[in-house]
Write a protein that holds these residues in place. Structure first.
Motif, PDB file in Angstrom:
ATOM      1  N   SER A   1       0.820  -1.219   0.000  1.00 34.13           N
ATOM      2  CA  SER A   1       0.000   0.000   0.000  1.00 34.13           C
ATOM      3  C   SER A   1       0.850   1.262   0.000  1.00 34.13           C
ATOM      4  O   SER A   1       0.383   2.335  -0.392  1.00 34.13           O
ATOM      5  CB  SER A   1      -0.945   0.004   1.201  1.00 34.13           C
ATOM      6  OG  SER A   1      -0.219   0.024   2.415  1.00 34.13           O
ATOM      7  N   PHE A   2       2.124   1.145   0.455  1.00 35.11           N
ATOM      8  CA  PHE A   2       3.024   2.306   0.428  1.00 35.11           C
ATOM      9  C   PHE A   2       3.242   2.801  -1.000  1.00 35.11           C
ATOM     10  O   PHE A   2       3.630   3.951  -1.205  1.00 35.11           O
ATOM     11  CB  PHE A   2       4.387   1.952   1.039  1.00 35.11           C
ATOM     12  CG  PHE A   2       4.354   1.610   2.504  1.00 35.11           C
ATOM     13  CD1 PHE A   2       3.354   2.085   3.330  1.00 35.11           C
ATOM     14  CD2 PHE A   2       5.340   0.819   3.067  1.00 35.11           C
ATOM     15  CE1 PHE A   2       3.318   1.775   4.687  1.00 35.11           C
ATOM     16  CE2 PHE A   2       5.336   0.508   4.416  1.00 35.11           C
ATOM     17  CZ  PHE A   2       4.313   0.977   5.227  1.00 35.11           C
ATOM     18  N   LEU A   3       3.001   1.933  -1.982  1.00 36.88           N
ATOM     19  CA  LEU A   3       3.289   2.268  -3.377  1.00 36.88           C
ATOM     20  C   LEU A   3       2.117   2.950  -4.080  1.00 36.88           C
ATOM     21  O   LEU A   3       2.159   3.162  -5.290  1.00 36.88           O
ATOM     22  CB  LEU A   3       3.689   1.004  -4.144  1.00 36.88           C
ATOM     23  CG  LEU A   3       4.888   0.244  -3.571  1.00 36.88           C
ATOM     24  CD1 LEU A   3       5.177  -1.001  -4.397  1.00 36.88           C
ATOM     25  CD2 LEU A   3       6.120   1.135  -3.490  1.00 36.88           C
ATOM     26  N   GLY A   4       1.074   3.266  -3.315  1.00 36.84           N
ATOM     27  CA  GLY A   4      -0.042   4.034  -3.858  1.00 36.84           C
ATOM     28  C   GLY A   4      -0.679   3.402  -5.080  1.00 36.84           C
ATOM     29  O   GLY A   4      -0.900   2.190  -5.129  1.00 36.84           O
ATOM     30  N   PRO A   5      -0.963   4.189  -6.114  1.00 36.71           N
ATOM     31  CA  PRO A   5      -1.621   3.663  -7.319  1.00 36.71           C
ATOM     32  C   PRO A   5      -0.748   2.700  -8.119  1.00 36.71           C
ATOM     33  O   PRO A   5      -1.231   2.075  -9.060  1.00 36.71           O
ATOM     34  CB  PRO A   5      -1.927   4.926  -8.128  1.00 36.71           C
ATOM     35  CG  PRO A   5      -0.966   5.950  -7.637  1.00 36.71           C
ATOM     36  CD  PRO A   5      -0.746   5.650  -6.189  1.00 36.71           C
ATOM     37  N   CYS A   6       0.522   2.579  -7.728  1.00 32.68           N
ATOM     38  CA  CYS A   6       1.420   1.646  -8.410  1.00 32.68           C
ATOM     39  C   CYS A   6       1.575   0.333  -7.642  1.00 32.68           C
ATOM     40  O   CYS A   6       2.460  -0.471  -7.951  1.00 32.68           O
ATOM     41  CB  CYS A   6       2.799   2.283  -8.590  1.00 32.68           C
ATOM     42  SG  CYS A   6       2.827   3.722  -9.684  1.00 32.68           S
ATOM     43  N   SER A   7       0.734   0.121  -6.647  1.00 33.11           N
ATOM     44  CA  SER A   7       0.845  -1.069  -5.810  1.00 33.11           C
ATOM     45  C   SER A   7       0.222  -2.300  -6.450  1.00 33.11           C
ATOM     46  O   SER A   7       0.496  -3.428  -6.034  1.00 33.11           O
ATOM     47  CB  SER A   7       0.184  -0.823  -4.452  1.00 33.11           C
ATOM     48  OG  SER A   7      -1.217  -0.606  -4.626  1.00 33.11           O
ATOM     49  N   GLY A   8      -0.660  -2.095  -7.423  1.00 31.65           N
ATOM     50  CA  GLY A   8      -1.382  -3.209  -8.020  1.00 31.65           C
ATOM     51  C   GLY A   8      -2.581  -3.640  -7.206  1.00 31.65           C
ATOM     52  O   GLY A   8      -3.261  -4.606  -7.563  1.00 31.65           O
ATOM     53  N   ILE A   9      -2.865  -2.939  -6.116  1.00 28.36           N
ATOM     54  CA  ILE A   9      -3.997  -3.305  -5.259  1.00 28.36           C
ATOM     55  C   ILE A   9      -5.309  -2.868  -5.883  1.00 28.36           C
ATOM     56  O   ILE A   9      -6.242  -3.663  -6.045  1.00 28.36           O
ATOM     57  CB  ILE A   9      -3.823  -2.687  -3.861  1.00 28.36           C
ATOM     58  CG1 ILE A   9      -2.571  -3.246  -3.187  1.00 28.36           C
ATOM     59  CG2 ILE A   9      -5.058  -2.967  -2.994  1.00 28.36           C
ATOM     60  CD1 ILE A   9      -2.244  -2.595  -1.852  1.00 28.36           C
ATOM     61  N   GLU A  10      -5.400  -1.600  -6.243  1.00 28.97           N
ATOM     62  CA  GLU A  10      -6.624  -1.090  -6.869  1.00 28.97           C
ATOM     63  C   GLU A  10      -6.526  -1.117  -8.390  1.00 28.97           C
ATOM     64  O   GLU A  10      -7.449  -1.550  -9.075  1.00 28.97           O
ATOM     65  CB  GLU A  10      -6.900   0.328  -6.368  1.00 28.97           C
ATOM     66  CG  GLU A  10      -7.201   0.388  -4.871  1.00 28.97           C
ATOM     67  CD  GLU A  10      -7.523   1.794  -4.413  1.00 28.97           C
ATOM     68  OE1 GLU A  10      -7.574   2.706  -5.267  1.00 28.97           O
ATOM     69  OE2 GLU A  10      -7.721   1.982  -3.201  1.00 28.97           O
ATOM     70  N   ASP A  11      -5.431  -0.636  -8.912  1.00 25.35           N
ATOM     71  CA  ASP A  11      -5.215  -0.656 -10.361  1.00 25.35           C
ATOM     72  C   ASP A  11      -4.357  -1.865 -10.700  1.00 25.35           C
ATOM     73  O   ASP A  11      -3.136  -1.847 -10.549  1.00 25.35           O
ATOM     74  CB  ASP A  11      -4.521   0.629 -10.806  1.00 25.35           C
ATOM     75  CG  ASP A  11      -4.294   0.678 -12.317  1.00 25.35           C
ATOM     76  OD1 ASP A  11      -4.726  -0.263 -13.016  1.00 25.35           O
ATOM     77  OD2 ASP A  11      -3.687   1.653 -12.786  1.00 25.35           O
TER      78      ASP A  11
END
Length: 273
Positions: free
Chosen positions: A122-132
Protein backbone atom coordinates in the motif's frame (compact mmCIF):
# COMPACT_ATOMS: atom_id res chain seq x y z
CA UNK A 1 64.09 -24.29 -21.71
CA UNK A 2 60.77 -23.24 -23.22
CA UNK A 3 58.90 -26.23 -21.81
CA UNK A 4 60.61 -25.85 -18.45
CA UNK A 5 59.40 -22.22 -18.18
CA UNK A 6 55.91 -23.23 -19.37
CA UNK A 7 55.61 -25.93 -16.69
CA UNK A 8 56.75 -23.56 -13.96
CA UNK A 9 54.24 -20.95 -15.14
CA UNK A 10 51.37 -23.43 -15.15
CA UNK A 11 52.40 -24.72 -11.73
CA UNK A 12 52.31 -21.20 -10.27
CA UNK A 13 48.84 -20.56 -11.71
CA UNK A 14 47.57 -23.86 -10.30
CA UNK A 15 49.08 -23.08 -6.90
CA UNK A 16 47.39 -19.68 -6.83
CA UNK A 17 44.01 -21.23 -7.65
CA UNK A 18 44.38 -23.88 -4.95
CA UNK A 19 45.33 -21.31 -2.34
CA UNK A 20 42.35 -19.17 -3.34
CA UNK A 21 39.95 -22.10 -2.86
CA UNK A 22 41.51 -23.12 0.45
CA UNK A 23 41.36 -19.56 1.74
CA UNK A 24 37.67 -19.26 0.87
CA UNK A 25 36.76 -22.61 2.40
CA UNK A 26 38.71 -21.86 5.56
CA UNK A 27 36.37 -19.01 6.47
CA UNK A 28 34.22 -20.11 9.41
CA UNK A 29 30.55 -20.61 8.57
CA UNK A 30 29.50 -17.99 11.12
CA UNK A 31 32.01 -15.38 9.98
CA UNK A 32 29.59 -13.42 7.82
CA UNK A 33 31.73 -10.28 8.05
CA UNK A 34 34.60 -11.92 6.13
CA UNK A 35 32.18 -13.22 3.51
CA UNK A 36 30.75 -9.72 3.22
CA UNK A 37 34.20 -8.32 2.49
CA UNK A 38 34.66 -10.78 -0.34
CA UNK A 39 31.24 -10.23 -1.89
CA UNK A 40 30.80 -6.45 -1.59
CA UNK A 41 29.07 -5.20 -4.71
CA UNK A 42 28.41 -1.75 -6.18
CA UNK A 43 25.18 -0.20 -5.00
CA UNK A 44 22.95 -1.02 -7.97
CA UNK A 45 19.54 0.36 -8.88
CA UNK A 46 17.07 -1.98 -10.57
CA UNK A 47 13.59 -1.42 -11.95
CA UNK A 48 10.56 -3.57 -12.72
CA UNK A 49 9.32 -4.34 -15.26
CA UNK A 50 12.48 -4.89 -17.26
CA UNK A 51 12.99 -5.61 -20.93
CA UNK A 52 15.90 -6.94 -22.94
CA UNK A 53 16.33 -3.65 -24.79
CA UNK A 54 15.80 -1.42 -21.73
CA UNK A 55 12.69 0.09 -23.25
CA UNK A 56 9.00 0.13 -22.37
CA UNK A 57 6.95 1.06 -25.40
CA UNK A 58 3.22 0.58 -24.85
CA UNK A 59 -0.17 1.37 -26.32
CA UNK A 60 -2.78 1.83 -23.56
CA UNK A 61 -5.51 0.52 -25.89
CA UNK A 62 -3.61 -2.66 -26.75
CA UNK A 63 -2.97 -4.85 -23.70
CA UNK A 64 -0.70 -7.09 -25.78
CA UNK A 65 1.90 -4.32 -25.53
CA UNK A 66 2.06 -4.39 -21.74
CA UNK A 67 0.63 -7.73 -20.57
CA UNK A 68 4.07 -9.22 -19.91
CA UNK A 69 5.08 -6.12 -17.93
CA UNK A 70 2.06 -6.44 -15.65
CA UNK A 71 2.76 -10.13 -15.12
CA UNK A 72 6.39 -9.40 -14.17
CA UNK A 73 5.37 -6.70 -11.66
CA UNK A 74 2.77 -8.93 -10.02
CA UNK A 75 5.26 -11.76 -9.67
CA UNK A 76 7.88 -9.46 -8.19
CA UNK A 77 5.45 -8.07 -5.62
CA UNK A 78 4.18 -11.48 -4.47
CA UNK A 79 6.74 -11.62 -1.66
CA UNK A 80 5.36 -8.29 -0.39
CA UNK A 81 1.85 -9.69 0.17
CA UNK A 82 0.59 -8.80 3.64
CA UNK A 83 -0.20 -12.40 4.59
CA UNK A 84 3.44 -13.36 3.98
CA UNK A 85 4.65 -10.81 6.54
CA UNK A 86 2.45 -11.79 9.46
CA UNK A 87 4.96 -13.90 11.41
CA UNK A 88 6.12 -11.58 14.20
CA UNK A 89 9.00 -13.92 14.96
CA UNK A 90 10.64 -12.91 11.67
CA UNK A 91 9.00 -9.56 10.86
CA UNK A 92 8.43 -6.31 12.71
CA UNK A 93 6.53 -3.12 11.99
CA UNK A 94 9.11 -0.42 11.29
CA UNK A 95 6.55 2.32 10.64
CA UNK A 96 5.44 4.23 7.58
CA UNK A 97 7.82 7.16 8.07
CA UNK A 98 11.59 7.30 7.48
CA UNK A 99 13.63 6.18 10.48
CA UNK A 100 17.20 5.50 11.53
CA UNK A 101 19.19 2.33 10.87
CA UNK A 102 17.93 -0.80 12.63
CA UNK A 103 20.87 -2.21 14.54
CA UNK A 104 20.20 -5.91 15.09
CA UNK A 105 23.62 -6.82 16.45
CA UNK A 106 26.98 -7.58 14.88
CA UNK A 107 27.31 -9.95 11.96
CA UNK A 108 29.58 -12.23 14.00
CA UNK A 109 27.29 -12.42 17.03
CA UNK A 110 25.40 -15.59 17.92
CA UNK A 111 21.99 -13.89 17.95
CA UNK A 112 20.76 -16.08 15.11
CA UNK A 113 18.21 -15.05 12.49
CA UNK A 114 17.36 -11.33 12.60
CA UNK A 115 13.95 -9.79 12.17
CA UNK A 116 13.09 -7.95 8.98
CA UNK A 117 11.00 -4.82 8.52
CA UNK A 118 7.57 -5.28 7.02
CA UNK A 119 6.90 -3.40 3.80
CA UNK A 120 3.30 -2.96 2.74
CA UNK A 121 2.45 -2.76 -0.94
CA UNK A 122 0.00 0.00 0.00
CA UNK A 123 3.02 2.31 0.43
CA UNK A 124 3.29 2.27 -3.38
CA UNK A 125 -0.04 4.03 -3.86
CA UNK A 126 -1.62 3.66 -7.32
CA UNK A 127 1.42 1.65 -8.41
CA UNK A 128 0.85 -1.07 -5.81
CA UNK A 129 -1.38 -3.21 -8.02
CA UNK A 130 -4.00 -3.30 -5.26
CA UNK A 131 -6.62 -1.09 -6.87
CA UNK A 132 -5.21 -0.66 -10.36
CA UNK A 133 -4.28 -4.16 -11.44
CA UNK A 134 -2.70 -2.74 -14.59
CA UNK A 135 -0.20 -0.49 -12.80
CA UNK A 136 -1.26 2.55 -14.85
CA UNK A 137 -0.37 1.01 -18.22
CA UNK A 138 -3.96 0.87 -19.46
CA UNK A 139 -4.36 4.59 -18.71
CA UNK A 140 -1.13 5.71 -20.34
CA UNK A 141 0.38 6.44 -16.90
CA UNK A 142 2.96 3.67 -16.57
CA UNK A 143 4.57 2.76 -13.24
CA UNK A 144 8.05 1.50 -12.48
CA UNK A 145 8.95 -0.22 -9.23
CA UNK A 146 12.52 0.40 -8.14
CA UNK A 147 14.79 -1.31 -5.62
CA UNK A 148 18.41 -1.10 -4.52
CA UNK A 149 20.46 -4.28 -4.63
CA UNK A 150 21.32 -6.03 -1.37
CA UNK A 151 24.79 -5.57 0.09
CA UNK A 152 25.56 -7.27 3.39
CA UNK A 153 26.11 -4.82 6.27
CA UNK A 154 26.04 -1.79 3.98
CA UNK A 155 24.57 1.41 5.39
CA UNK A 156 23.68 3.90 2.65
CA UNK A 157 24.22 7.47 3.78
CA UNK A 158 21.84 10.27 2.76
CA UNK A 159 23.43 13.32 1.13
CA UNK A 160 25.10 15.59 3.67
CA UNK A 161 23.93 18.57 1.60
CA UNK A 162 22.05 19.16 -1.61
CA UNK A 163 24.98 20.73 -3.46
CA UNK A 164 25.60 17.65 -5.63
CA UNK A 165 21.94 17.16 -6.48
CA UNK A 166 20.15 18.66 -9.50
CA UNK A 167 18.24 21.83 -8.76
CA UNK A 168 14.85 20.21 -9.36
CA UNK A 169 15.63 17.44 -6.83
CA UNK A 170 17.15 19.47 -3.97
CA UNK A 171 13.88 19.56 -2.07
CA UNK A 172 14.09 15.77 -1.67
CA UNK A 173 17.02 15.92 0.74
CA UNK A 174 15.78 14.88 4.19
CA UNK A 175 17.08 12.86 7.14
CA UNK A 176 16.93 9.06 7.03
CA UNK A 177 16.08 8.75 3.32
CA UNK A 178 18.11 7.97 0.21
CA UNK A 179 16.38 10.17 -2.40
CA UNK A 180 15.72 9.16 -5.98
CA UNK A 181 15.07 11.43 -8.94
CA UNK A 182 14.17 10.74 -12.58
CA UNK A 183 14.61 13.10 -15.49
CA UNK A 184 15.05 13.10 -19.26
CA UNK A 185 18.52 11.95 -20.25
CA UNK A 186 18.65 13.85 -23.53
CA UNK A 187 18.36 17.62 -23.71
CA UNK A 188 16.03 17.44 -26.69
CA UNK A 189 13.49 15.61 -24.52
CA UNK A 190 13.22 18.44 -22.00
CA UNK A 191 9.59 19.08 -21.12
CA UNK A 192 8.35 15.82 -22.65
CA UNK A 193 8.53 13.72 -19.51
CA UNK A 194 5.81 15.63 -17.70
CA UNK A 195 5.09 15.16 -14.00
CA UNK A 196 6.78 12.27 -12.24
CA UNK A 197 5.32 11.00 -8.96
CA UNK A 198 7.18 8.96 -6.37
CA UNK A 199 5.51 6.58 -3.93
CA UNK A 200 7.03 4.82 -0.97
CA UNK A 201 8.23 5.71 2.51
CA UNK A 202 9.44 9.29 2.25
CA UNK A 203 9.49 9.01 -1.54
CA UNK A 204 12.86 7.22 -1.35
CA UNK A 205 14.68 4.42 0.43
CA UNK A 206 14.32 4.74 4.23
CA UNK A 207 17.26 3.84 6.47
CA UNK A 208 15.37 1.58 8.91
CA UNK A 209 15.59 -1.20 6.32
CA UNK A 210 19.38 -1.23 6.62
CA UNK A 211 21.71 -2.94 7.23
CA UNK A 212 21.00 -6.24 5.51
CA UNK A 213 22.51 -9.24 7.32
CA UNK A 214 22.71 -11.71 4.45
CA UNK A 215 20.65 -14.72 3.36
CA UNK A 216 21.52 -16.88 6.36
CA UNK A 217 20.72 -14.31 9.05
CA UNK A 218 18.11 -12.26 7.18
CA UNK A 219 16.27 -14.86 5.12
CA UNK A 220 12.94 -12.98 5.19
CA UNK A 221 14.44 -9.57 4.40
CA UNK A 222 12.39 -7.30 2.14
CA UNK A 223 14.03 -4.41 0.38
CA UNK A 224 12.21 -1.07 0.57
CA UNK A 225 10.66 -0.12 -2.75
CA UNK A 226 9.92 3.11 -4.56
CA UNK A 227 7.23 3.34 -7.22
CA UNK A 228 7.64 5.91 -9.99
CA UNK A 229 4.69 6.96 -12.11
CA UNK A 230 4.77 9.04 -15.27
CA UNK A 231 1.35 10.67 -15.12
CA UNK A 232 1.35 12.92 -18.19
CA UNK A 233 4.23 11.85 -20.38
CA UNK A 234 4.17 13.19 -23.94
CA UNK A 235 2.36 10.79 -26.27
CA UNK A 236 3.67 9.18 -29.42
CA UNK A 237 7.31 9.85 -28.65
CA UNK A 238 10.11 7.81 -27.15
CA UNK A 239 11.93 9.37 -24.22
CA UNK A 240 15.14 8.15 -22.62
CA UNK A 241 14.65 8.50 -18.86
CA UNK A 242 17.44 8.36 -16.27
CA UNK A 243 16.76 7.70 -12.58
CA UNK A 244 19.47 8.19 -9.94
CA UNK A 245 19.77 7.76 -6.20
CA UNK A 246 21.84 10.19 -4.17
CA UNK A 247 23.97 9.51 -1.13
CA UNK A 248 27.38 10.18 0.39
CA UNK A 249 28.59 6.63 -0.26
CA UNK A 250 26.72 5.96 -3.50
CA UNK A 251 28.74 6.21 -6.69
CA UNK A 252 28.21 5.90 -10.44
CA UNK A 253 30.12 4.23 -13.22
CA UNK A 254 30.10 4.81 -16.95
CA UNK A 255 30.80 1.09 -17.41
CA UNK A 256 27.84 -0.04 -15.31
CA UNK A 257 24.52 1.55 -16.23
CA UNK A 258 22.87 0.16 -13.07
CA UNK A 259 25.39 1.40 -10.50
CA UNK A 260 23.48 3.99 -8.52
CA UNK A 261 21.23 4.69 -11.50
CA UNK A 262 19.48 3.24 -14.51
CA UNK A 263 18.07 4.51 -17.76
CA UNK A 264 15.14 3.22 -19.75
CA UNK A 265 13.36 4.32 -22.92
CA UNK A 266 9.66 4.95 -22.33
CA UNK A 267 7.01 5.55 -24.94
CA UNK A 268 3.22 5.80 -24.72
CA UNK A 269 1.81 5.38 -28.20
CA UNK A 270 -1.80 6.08 -29.12
CA UNK A 271 -1.39 5.52 -32.84
CA UNK A 272 0.65 3.35 -35.18
CA UNK A 273 4.23 4.50 -35.59
Amino acid sequence: LFYFILVIYLFLILEEQILSVLTTKSIPANNTHQLYKQRCLPFGLTHYPRSDKAELIINPEDDDTYRTYIKAMKEFLESYDTEKQGDLMTFEDCGDQPGKYKNRGDLESDMGVRKACQFSKSFLGPCSGIEDRNFGFSEGKPCLIVKLNRIVNFRPKPPASNESIPEEAKHKVQPNVIPIHCTNKKEEDAGKLGEVKYYGIGGGFPLQYYPYYGKRLHSHYLQPLVAIQFVNISLNTEIRVECKVFGENIYYSDKDRYQGRFDVKIGVMTKST
